[in-house]
Design an enzyme around this catalytic site. Sequence first.
Site, PDB file in Angstrom:
ATOM      1  N   LEU A 126       0.844  -1.193   0.000  1.00 49.97           N
ATOM      2  CA  LEU A 126       0.000   0.000   0.000  1.00 49.97           C
ATOM      3  C   LEU A 126       0.880   1.244   0.000  1.00 49.97           C
ATOM      4  O   LEU A 126       0.758   2.127  -0.835  1.00 49.97           O
ATOM      5  CB  LEU A 126      -0.878   0.035   1.259  1.00 49.97           C
ATOM      6  CG  LEU A 126      -1.764  -1.181   1.563  1.00 49.97           C
ATOM      7  CD1 LEU A 126      -2.362  -1.061   2.963  1.00 49.97           C
ATOM      8  CD2 LEU A 126      -2.875  -1.277   0.531  1.00 49.97           C
ATOM      9  N   GLU A 364       0.427  -0.722   9.901  1.00 49.65           N
ATOM     10  CA  GLU A 364      -1.021  -0.958   9.767  1.00 49.65           C
ATOM     11  C   GLU A 364      -1.858   0.129  10.453  1.00 49.65           C
ATOM     12  O   GLU A 364      -2.871  -0.147  11.089  1.00 49.65           O
ATOM     13  CB  GLU A 364      -1.390  -2.357  10.259  1.00 49.65           C
ATOM     14  CG  GLU A 364      -0.627  -3.413   9.468  1.00 49.65           C
ATOM     15  CD  GLU A 364      -1.267  -4.775   9.448  1.00 49.65           C
ATOM     16  OE1 GLU A 364      -2.489  -4.847   9.558  1.00 49.65           O
ATOM     17  OE2 GLU A 364      -0.514  -5.745   9.296  1.00 49.65           O
ATOM     18  N   GLU A 368      -1.753   7.510  15.882  1.00 54.52           N
ATOM     19  CA  GLU A 368      -2.525   8.725  15.578  1.00 54.52           C
ATOM     20  C   GLU A 368      -3.705   8.380  14.663  1.00 54.52           C
ATOM     21  O   GLU A 368      -4.821   8.887  14.844  1.00 54.52           O
ATOM     22  CB  GLU A 368      -1.619   9.782  14.913  1.00 54.52           C
ATOM     23  CG  GLU A 368      -0.549  10.367  15.831  1.00 54.52           C
ATOM     24  CD  GLU A 368       0.588   9.402  16.150  1.00 54.52           C
ATOM     25  OE1 GLU A 368       0.901   8.539  15.309  1.00 54.52           O
ATOM     26  OE2 GLU A 368       1.145   9.480  17.258  1.00 54.52           O
TER      27      GLU A 368
HETATM   28  C1  LIG Z   1       8.652  -2.553   9.484  1.00 57.30           C
HETATM   29  C2  LIG Z   1       7.558  -1.975   8.645  1.00 57.30           C
HETATM   30  C3  LIG Z   1       6.749  -2.836   7.920  1.00 57.30           C
HETATM   31  C4  LIG Z   1       5.738  -2.307   7.089  1.00 57.30           C
HETATM   32  N1  LIG Z   1       5.010  -3.169   6.301  1.00 57.30           N
HETATM   33  C5  LIG Z   1       4.143  -2.648   5.381  1.00 57.30           C
HETATM   34  C6  LIG Z   1       3.493  -3.500   4.432  1.00 57.30           C
HETATM   35  O1  LIG Z   1       3.630  -4.733   4.462  1.00 57.30           O
HETATM   36  N2  LIG Z   1       2.697  -2.913   3.500  1.00 57.30           N
HETATM   37  C7  LIG Z   1       2.516  -1.568   3.438  1.00 57.30           C
HETATM   38  O2  LIG Z   1       1.780  -1.099   2.566  1.00 57.30           O
HETATM   39  N3  LIG Z   1       3.102  -0.738   4.335  1.00 57.30           N
HETATM   40  C8  LIG Z   1       3.924  -1.245   5.299  1.00 57.30           C
HETATM   41  N4  LIG Z   1       4.566  -0.406   6.187  1.00 57.30           N
HETATM   42  C9  LIG Z   1       4.307   1.025   6.139  1.00 57.30           C
HETATM   43  C10 LIG Z   1       3.454   1.523   7.296  1.00 57.30           C
HETATM   44  O3  LIG Z   1       2.143   1.031   7.174  1.00 57.30           O
HETATM   45  C11 LIG Z   1       3.541   3.052   7.289  1.00 57.30           C
HETATM   46  O4  LIG Z   1       4.857   3.388   7.704  1.00 57.30           O
HETATM   47  C12 LIG Z   1       2.516   3.697   8.204  1.00 57.30           C
HETATM   48  O5  LIG Z   1       1.228   3.481   7.715  1.00 57.30           O
HETATM   49  C13 LIG Z   1       2.751   5.205   8.355  1.00 57.30           C
HETATM   50  O6  LIG Z   1       2.927   5.816   7.120  1.00 57.30           O
HETATM   51  P1  LIG Z   1       4.202   6.766   6.872  1.00 57.30           P
HETATM   52  O7  LIG Z   1       5.407   6.027   7.324  1.00 57.30           O
HETATM   53  O8  LIG Z   1       4.151   7.213   5.473  1.00 57.30           O
HETATM   54  O9  LIG Z   1       4.011   7.978   7.854  1.00 57.30           O
HETATM   55  P2  LIG Z   1       3.146   9.307   7.554  1.00 57.30           P
HETATM   56  O10 LIG Z   1       1.819   8.939   7.037  1.00 57.30           O
HETATM   57  O11 LIG Z   1       3.974  10.256   6.763  1.00 57.30           O
HETATM   58  O12 LIG Z   1       2.984   9.872   9.031  1.00 57.30           O
HETATM   59  C14 LIG Z   1       4.064  10.522   9.714  1.00 57.30           C
HETATM   60  C15 LIG Z   1       3.557  10.923  11.106  1.00 57.30           C
HETATM   61  O13 LIG Z   1       2.451  11.827  10.969  1.00 57.30           O
HETATM   62  C16 LIG Z   1       1.343  11.301  11.666  1.00 57.30           C
HETATM   63  N5  LIG Z   1       0.115  11.688  10.968  1.00 57.30           N
HETATM   64  C17 LIG Z   1      -0.188  11.485   9.664  1.00 57.30           C
HETATM   65  N6  LIG Z   1      -1.409  11.989   9.387  1.00 57.30           N
HETATM   66  C18 LIG Z   1      -1.899  12.480  10.555  1.00 57.30           C
HETATM   67  C19 LIG Z   1      -3.117  13.113  10.943  1.00 57.30           C
HETATM   68  N7  LIG Z   1      -4.118  13.318  10.067  1.00 57.30           N
HETATM   69  N8  LIG Z   1      -3.261  13.524  12.226  1.00 57.30           N
HETATM   70  C20 LIG Z   1      -2.262  13.303  13.122  1.00 57.30           C
HETATM   71  N9  LIG Z   1      -1.090  12.715  12.815  1.00 57.30           N
HETATM   72  C21 LIG Z   1      -0.920  12.300  11.556  1.00 57.30           C
HETATM   73  C22 LIG Z   1       1.553   9.804  11.691  1.00 57.30           C
HETATM   74  O14 LIG Z   1       0.800   9.191  12.722  1.00 57.30           O
HETATM   75  C23 LIG Z   1       3.046   9.743  11.930  1.00 57.30           C
HETATM   76  O15 LIG Z   1       3.305   9.960  13.285  1.00 57.30           O
HETATM   77  C24 LIG Z   1       5.533  -0.915   7.047  1.00 57.30           C
HETATM   78  C25 LIG Z   1       6.342  -0.046   7.804  1.00 57.30           C
HETATM   79  C26 LIG Z   1       7.349  -0.561   8.582  1.00 57.30           C
HETATM   80  C27 LIG Z   1       8.236   0.393   9.338  1.00 57.30           C
END
Ligand SMILES: Cc1cc2nc3c(=O)[nH]c(=O)nc-3n(C[C@H](O)[C@H](O)[C@H](O)COP(=O)(O)OP(=O)(O)OC[C@H]3O[C@@H](n4cnc5c(N)ncnc54)[C@H](O)[C@@H]3O)c2cc1C
Length: 380
Positions: A126, A364, A368
């Site tokens: 995703l 997942e 937040e």
């Molecule tokens: C080890 C690992 C395994 C993973 N496995 C998968 C996988 O199999 N498939 C897949 O698709 N993804 C996977 N991910 C990705 C994971 O789902 C994302 O890292 C997660 O959803 C957060 O997205 P981001 O890292 O882009 O952070 P962002 O969305 O950029 O968020 C950054 C910060 O801002 C906060 N934030 C964002 N929007 C808001 C809001 N509206 N209000 C308040 N705070 C907010 C977030 O909570 C976070 O603290 C994995 C990540 C890791 C580290």
Amino acid sequence: MDFELNSEQKMWQHTVHEFVANEVQPMAHEVDETAEFNWNAFRKMGAIGLLALNLPEEAGGPGVDALSAAIGIEELGWGCGSTALAIAAHNGLGLTPLIVYGSEELKKTWLPKVISGQGRLASLALTEPGAGSDLHGIMTRAEKSGNEWIISGAKAWTTNASIAEYIITFVRTSTDEGRHSFSMILVPTSTPGLRIGPPEKKMGLRGSPTSGVTYEDVRVPLGNLVGEEGLGMSQTLRTLDGGRISIGALSVGLAQAAFEVAVEYAMNRKTFGIPIAQHQAIQWMVADAATEISAARHLIYRAAWLKQQGRSYTLEASQGKLFATEMAERVCRNAIQILGGYGYSREYPVERMYRDARLMTIGEGTSEVQRMVIARHVLR
Ligand SMILES: Cc1cc2nc3c(=O)[nH]c(=O)nc-3n(C[C@H](O)[C@H](O)[C@H](O)COP(=O)(O)OP(=O)(O)OC[C@H]3O[C@@H](n4cnc5c(N)ncnc54)[C@H](O)[C@@H]3O)c2cc1C
């Protein structure tokens, strides 16, 4: 209300616990040190049913209920965070869309390859470099050309990508704005144009490979569409509801494991002439951990029970995931505190559990995002 597991659930819990205690937990340290996925244990998981937790018996699955599926992941989490995450992502993310939305043809081709343990795993992509929490921002596109989809773009942080048979890929299939612009497409990992990057160097969960994936004019048949064109967003959100139960269950298992190490240590380590377990400060950490683990387990089991009843469980899955993952971090943190200097050493497993637990409040849906989901339900 009945808080007792039924005899089938108890038997399942016992079987999985024994398997994990023999095949998974003894390898957890090595898996972390070498950053190698535990293939040996994986090869044996198909026979027990751990690789098809959400697949009904008539379709070749173990036929366990949603609560037992959560218990299976909890037990794996107790044994090894890395192995548990790989299997949780396999079942909850990679397999569930295929089971729930996939065509009979896709299921016939792909299920046997991923549920026996003799092949590889399943994966769901995703997240992208520019979009995680806000999936409306994804840029990977799929366009129809003759009887094929042509996919271009880049995904980030895909659990299992490098050890998977296929990656279900969340793509834009329309240039329109709005939630009906997205779809899911199954992409075999052997497809030309698909490149899986090296494993990310992570803080924990080092035996669960996570990779970036790029798609350069990747062609797959139109029939690889999973579910309906334009319904990818709602299919994803429903998939994540189930995944959140899994990550919560995994967190309960991690916390339980750290708690057991801390309790045993506290009974044996002496300071000022008595075991540290007799100091009130240590007792309070132990009491808080016991209470919070129990509370988290109840929240997760209830969400799983609602899922099993076919009732809505979005709110309860988010509440369970939020509480269980933040709880696991606190419990693992305090387990290190109870072990003192040894807790900070790789000689003891609690520092690994702490590193592994840290991801659970991010993957997942971050804490937040869970609070957003919960607030939306409460305030609507
Ligand atoms: C080890 C690992 C395994 C993973 N496995 C998968 C996988 O199999 N498939 C897949 O698709 N993804 C996977 N991910 C990705 C994971 O789902 C994302 O890292 C997660 O959803 C957060 O997205 P981001 O890292 O882009 O952070 P962002 O969305 O950029 O968020 C950054 C910060 O801002 C906060 N934030 C964002 N929007 C808001 C809001 N509206 N209000 C308040 N705070 C907010 C977030 O909570 C976070 O603290 C994995 C990540 C890791 C580290």
